[in-house]
Write an enzyme that holds these catalytic residues in place. Sequence first.
Site, PDB file in Angstrom:
ATOM      1  CB  ALA A 142     113.771 -62.903   5.177  1.00  0.00           C
ATOM      2  CD  GLN A 146     118.862 -56.925   0.498  1.00  0.00           C
ATOM      3  OE1 GLN A 146     118.433 -56.749   1.797  1.00  0.00           O
ATOM      4  NE2 GLN A 146     118.610 -56.120   0.132  1.00  0.00           N
ATOM      5  CE  LYS A 162     118.120 -67.207   0.405  1.00  0.00           C
ATOM      6  NZ  LYS A 162     117.329 -68.773   1.228  1.00  0.00           N
ATOM      7  CG  ASP A 307     111.372 -71.327   7.432  1.00  0.00           C
ATOM      8  OD1 ASP A 307     110.294 -72.171   8.234  1.00  0.00           O
ATOM      9  OD2 ASP A 307     111.697 -70.681   6.748  1.00  0.00           O
TER      10      ASP A 307
END
Length: 500
Positions: A142, A146, A162, A307
Amino acid sequence: MPSLDLNDLRKNLSTHLRPWERSFQFWVRAVDIYTGYKVFQLRVSFVKDVQKQQAMWDRQHELAADKIYAMCADLGGFFLKVAQIVGKPDLAPAAWVRRLVTLCDRAPATPFDEIRLVLEKEFGRSIGELFERFDADPLGSASIAQVHRARLKGDKNDVVVKVQHPGIQDLMMTDIRNLQAFALYMQKTDVKFDLFSVTKEMEKQIGYEFDFMREADAMQRIQRFLYENNKRSPVMVPWVIREMAMRRVLVMEYINGIPILSLGDEMARRGISPSGKIAAAAKQKILKSLTVAYGQMILKSGFFHADPHPGNILICKGSEDPGSYMMVPNCPWFKPECVQHVGLLDYGQVKDLPDDLRLGYAKLVLAIADNDPIKVSESYRELGIETLSKCDDEQKELLKLAQTMFDTKLPPGEKQLHPFSEKSSIKKIAVQAFPEELFSVLRTVHLLRGLSVGLGINYSCAEQWRPIAEEALYLAGRLRDKDLKNTSRRSFVGKFFQSR
């Protein structure tokens, strides 16, 4: 005298010039897209046939969609988030949505050698010392980070690691400042809305996303809140491996599931008709889970995941079996029966609303649910939303504006909103001041609306959140027993979805 390394010189020069290059690329492309639409608006005004006008608009949207996609894909970083905000089926033209929806998890991946350096710098140990297995190819990439699938030494469960893209923070801050300048121009010329305040809040929120230790805290806080306030948590929040939460690296449990964008393909693979009763029931259950979770987070807690774009929602497999999930010891509030079918990922963007805004928004939810323009006006003033009327029927348009901004329901017969058309409430009532801290609520509601439209369910989150809003106001002493609606005395959200 040390020798001059030309490769290092080129690399350093490229690093220093990259923000200027990105700024140039943004302005060239943004101006091209903007002027393209302005010239087109003049050209289409000479065409009287409505069908020809529509055909021309469709072609213009297709052309613009290709340019917006190319800009977001080429520049990456913050512009991938812009694509997530803009490319919603209820708001943007269909051509934009078709192109931009594919950018959710398709940011360019950082090469594994660079990822290895970040990991070893953060942990102070090699990958081989920490992990039994570490997949070099990421599960997804993203705008900021990643994720890789791995397995820790001495463990039988897989985890997700992550890892932040090196150097991404400086680039994204450059992108945001360019967007702020563009927003200032737009609100003075075309859009009568306080866009600059919105972009300032985006700058603050995205700045938080670079600290993964803060994200770990947010995950645990939301996870605990949802488990403690429900017999069955409406959504799954991944467990964090706390001792492996660093500023640029975060290790958490691996959740087995499919992205919500792949739900239709998965149903087709299983021979389920997308328009049948089984598919409809599954979609309603997904939306119910998200609606309950967000209503509770925003209105009861004030601390919420901000989000909910499709790339952050998983439809989980094996959730009937508590043994398929990582069991975290010494956690008295965890209940195995609470595992759920919908997984909510990525807690980099969270918001902690002050109580005055949380309760003020609860009042606005009730006003929208009651279709009460007077209470909407009162709520706007209490929240600090300043408007300037440019129409005769101010109260009616103010209610429509509130529904456009803070509700998920679409008007009868409408498949998308047109907030910037001449007939829209935003054109008739200018929003002169908008509290920065409310932007996360606004964005969350709009993402939920886009999700509901994508699932083919037109519903009002304000109506579904009414009992939660009333409970929040009642507990704060802002609502009396006699003011409670009858619907608040039973499970309104559940009843709504069961009756569909």
